[in-house]
Design a protein around this motif. Structure first.
Motif, PDB file in Angstrom:
ATOM      1  N   LYS A 148     -47.340  15.883  95.903  1.00 47.51           N
ATOM      2  CA  LYS A 148     -48.180  15.905  97.118  1.00 47.51           C
ATOM      3  C   LYS A 148     -48.130  14.549  97.827  1.00 47.51           C
ATOM      4  CE  LYS A 148     -51.676  17.412  99.772  1.00 47.51           C
ATOM      5  NZ  LYS A 148     -52.163  16.230 100.459  1.00 47.51           N
ATOM      6  N   LYS A 149     -48.159  13.484  97.062  1.00 47.70           N
ATOM      7  CA  LYS A 149     -48.122  12.135  97.629  1.00 47.70           C
ATOM      8  C   LYS A 149     -46.839  11.899  98.415  1.00 47.70           C
ATOM      9  CE  LYS A 149     -48.152   7.254  96.218  1.00 47.70           C
ATOM     10  NZ  LYS A 149     -48.212   6.335  95.036  1.00 47.70           N
ATOM     11  N   ILE A 156     -42.511  16.333 106.316  1.00 52.97           N
ATOM     12  CA  ILE A 156     -42.784  17.721 105.941  1.00 52.97           C
ATOM     13  C   ILE A 156     -44.283  17.964 106.064  1.00 52.97           C
ATOM     14  CG2 ILE A 156     -42.762  19.415 104.060  1.00 52.97           C
ATOM     15  CD1 ILE A 156     -39.993  18.979 104.956  1.00 52.97           C
ATOM     16  N   ASP A 157     -44.650  19.059 106.735  1.00 51.91           N
ATOM     17  CA  ASP A 157     -46.069  19.395 106.920  1.00 51.91           C
ATOM     18  C   ASP A 157     -46.555  20.190 105.705  1.00 51.91           C
ATOM     19  OD1 ASP A 157     -48.578  20.159 107.687  1.00 51.91           O
ATOM     20  OD2 ASP A 157     -47.975  20.987 109.627  1.00 51.91           O
ATOM     21  N   TYR A 158     -47.435  19.562 104.909  1.00 51.19           N
ATOM     22  CA  TYR A 158     -47.901  20.206 103.675  1.00 51.19           C
ATOM     23  C   TYR A 158     -48.628  21.522 103.959  1.00 51.19           C
ATOM     24  CZ  TYR A 158     -49.929  20.685  99.007  1.00 51.19           C
ATOM     25  OH  TYR A 158     -50.273  21.158  97.757  1.00 51.19           O
ATOM     26  N   SER A 159     -49.274  21.603 105.100  1.00 49.69           N
ATOM     27  CA  SER A 159     -50.026  22.819 105.425  1.00 49.69           C
ATOM     28  C   SER A 159     -49.097  24.012 105.675  1.00 49.69           C
ATOM     29  CB  SER A 159     -50.920  22.596 106.644  1.00 49.69           C
ATOM     30  OG  SER A 159     -50.141  22.397 107.808  1.00 49.69           O
ATOM     31  N   GLN A 160     -47.792  23.754 105.860  1.00 47.79           N
ATOM     32  CA  GLN A 160     -46.821  24.831 106.085  1.00 47.79           C
ATOM     33  C   GLN A 160     -46.161  25.300 104.793  1.00 47.79           C
ATOM     34  OE1 GLN A 160     -46.440  26.284 109.189  1.00 47.79           O
ATOM     35  NE2 GLN A 160     -48.221  24.952 109.541  1.00 47.79           N
ATOM     36  N   ILE A 161     -46.641  24.788 103.665  1.00 40.75           N
ATOM     37  CA  ILE A 161     -46.090  25.202 102.361  1.00 40.75           C
ATOM     38  C   ILE A 161     -46.948  26.319 101.786  1.00 40.75           C
ATOM     39  CG2 ILE A 161     -45.572  24.459 100.007  1.00 40.75           C
ATOM     40  CD1 ILE A 161     -45.101  21.642 101.124  1.00 40.75           C
ATOM     41  N   LYS A 162     -46.299  27.421 101.435  1.00 39.06           N
ATOM     42  CA  LYS A 162     -47.011  28.589 100.902  1.00 39.06           C
ATOM     43  C   LYS A 162     -47.051  28.578  99.383  1.00 39.06           C
ATOM     44  CE  LYS A 162     -45.021  32.661 101.281  1.00 39.06           C
ATOM     45  NZ  LYS A 162     -44.526  33.934 101.872  1.00 39.06           N
ATOM     46  N   SER A 163     -45.945  28.174  98.753  1.00 44.50           N
ATOM     47  CA  SER A 163     -45.862  28.189  97.295  1.00 44.50           C
ATOM     48  C   SER A 163     -45.072  26.991  96.788  1.00 44.50           C
ATOM     49  CB  SER A 163     -45.188  29.480  96.794  1.00 44.50           C
ATOM     50  OG  SER A 163     -45.873  30.622  97.244  1.00 44.50           O
ATOM     51  N   LEU A 164     -45.407  26.567  95.576  1.00 38.40           N
ATOM     52  CA  LEU A 164     -44.698  25.487  94.892  1.00 38.40           C
ATOM     53  C   LEU A 164     -44.171  26.033  93.564  1.00 38.40           C
ATOM     54  CD1 LEU A 164     -47.500  22.813  95.411  1.00 38.40           C
ATOM     55  CD2 LEU A 164     -45.353  22.895  96.677  1.00 38.40           C
ATOM     56  N   TYR A 165     -42.872  25.951  93.372  1.00 39.80           N
ATOM     57  CA  TYR A 165     -42.266  26.478  92.142  1.00 39.80           C
ATOM     58  C   TYR A 165     -41.815  25.307  91.261  1.00 39.80           C
ATOM     59  CZ  TYR A 165     -42.112  30.949  94.630  1.00 39.80           C
ATOM     60  OH  TYR A 165     -42.452  32.085  95.324  1.00 39.80           O
TER      61      TYR A 165
END
Length: 224
Positions: A148-149, A156-165
């Motif tokens: 996240k940091k 990259i806009d973190y709010s546009q991330i749906k999933s983290l694998y």
């Protein structure tokens, strides 16, 4: 000369006894009230009540001899708290100002869905209305915070991330809200994410396409 010294010593001795007696009597007669009120700021009403109930279980003496460490332990064990300060308000109240943590992702731990806080703690998922990326896999919380940091430092806009694998090789994939999947290298750097951001802004991709950035200085488009 010797008699004068003896008389002086005797006078000092009686003065010491007199002062000691006065102090002891004053302390014995002094009645300090216990802490009557604890004010908590920075939490929702329900979360405030939960913390307050825990603090009220402490045997809080008067405000001069309060065990501050016991209060700190309870506050620091609360998963919602990121930072705080305690202010004594004489004669018998305490103000606790709390900075509530921000939640950054959702994760499944031992069959239970939890919220990952920016403070590195896990909280119950009581607010289903929070839109957050879901983490697939079993990373250490420190690894989530580090990812996240780096993302926040990049374009990259973190709010546009749906999933983290997360993979056992300690590598991450990001799935965007547009359903595009970004495959990241094991060592994630801000510069790499910035290049991916520029690439995505300059090319039109179809849904469910894969952007493979695992090889240094290369970005490859793959069909799912």
């Amino acid at each position: 000369m010797h008699q004068r010294k003896s008389k002086k010593i005797l006078i000092y001795f009686f003065l010491l006894i007199l002062v000691g007696s006065i102090n002891n009597n004053s302390i014995n007669n002094l009645r300090l009230e216990k802490v009557k009120k604890i004010n908590i700021f920075g939490l929702d009403e329900n979360d405030q009540k939960i913390l307050l109930d825990s603090l009220n279980n402490l045997d809080l003496k008067n405000i001069f001899f309060i065990n501050k460490k016991s209060i700190q332990n309870i506050i620091e064990n609360n998963s919602l708290v990121e930072d705080y300060n305690i202010i004594k308000k004489y004669p018998y109240s305490i103000d606790i100002n709390i900075k509530k943590t921000n939640f950054i992702a959702k994760i499944n731990k031992n069959g239970k869905f939890l919220l990952v806080g920016n403070n590195g703690k896990l909280s119950n998922n009581n607010n289903s209305g929070i839109e957050l990326p879901y983490i697939f896999g079993n990373p250490e919380i420190e690894e989530v915070l580090e990812l996240k940091k780096i993302i926040d430092q990049s374009n990259i806009d973190y709010s546009q991330i749906k999933s983290l694998y997360y993979f056992k090789s300690k590598r991450w994939d990001l799935e965007l809200t547009t359903n595009i999947v970004i495959k990241l290298p094991e060592k994630i750097e801000k510069e790499t994410l910035d290049k991916i951001s520029i690439f995505l802004n300059n090319i039109k991709l179809e849904n469910k396409e894969i952007v493979d950035a695992r090889i240094k200085n290369q970005i490859i488009i793959l069909d799912e």
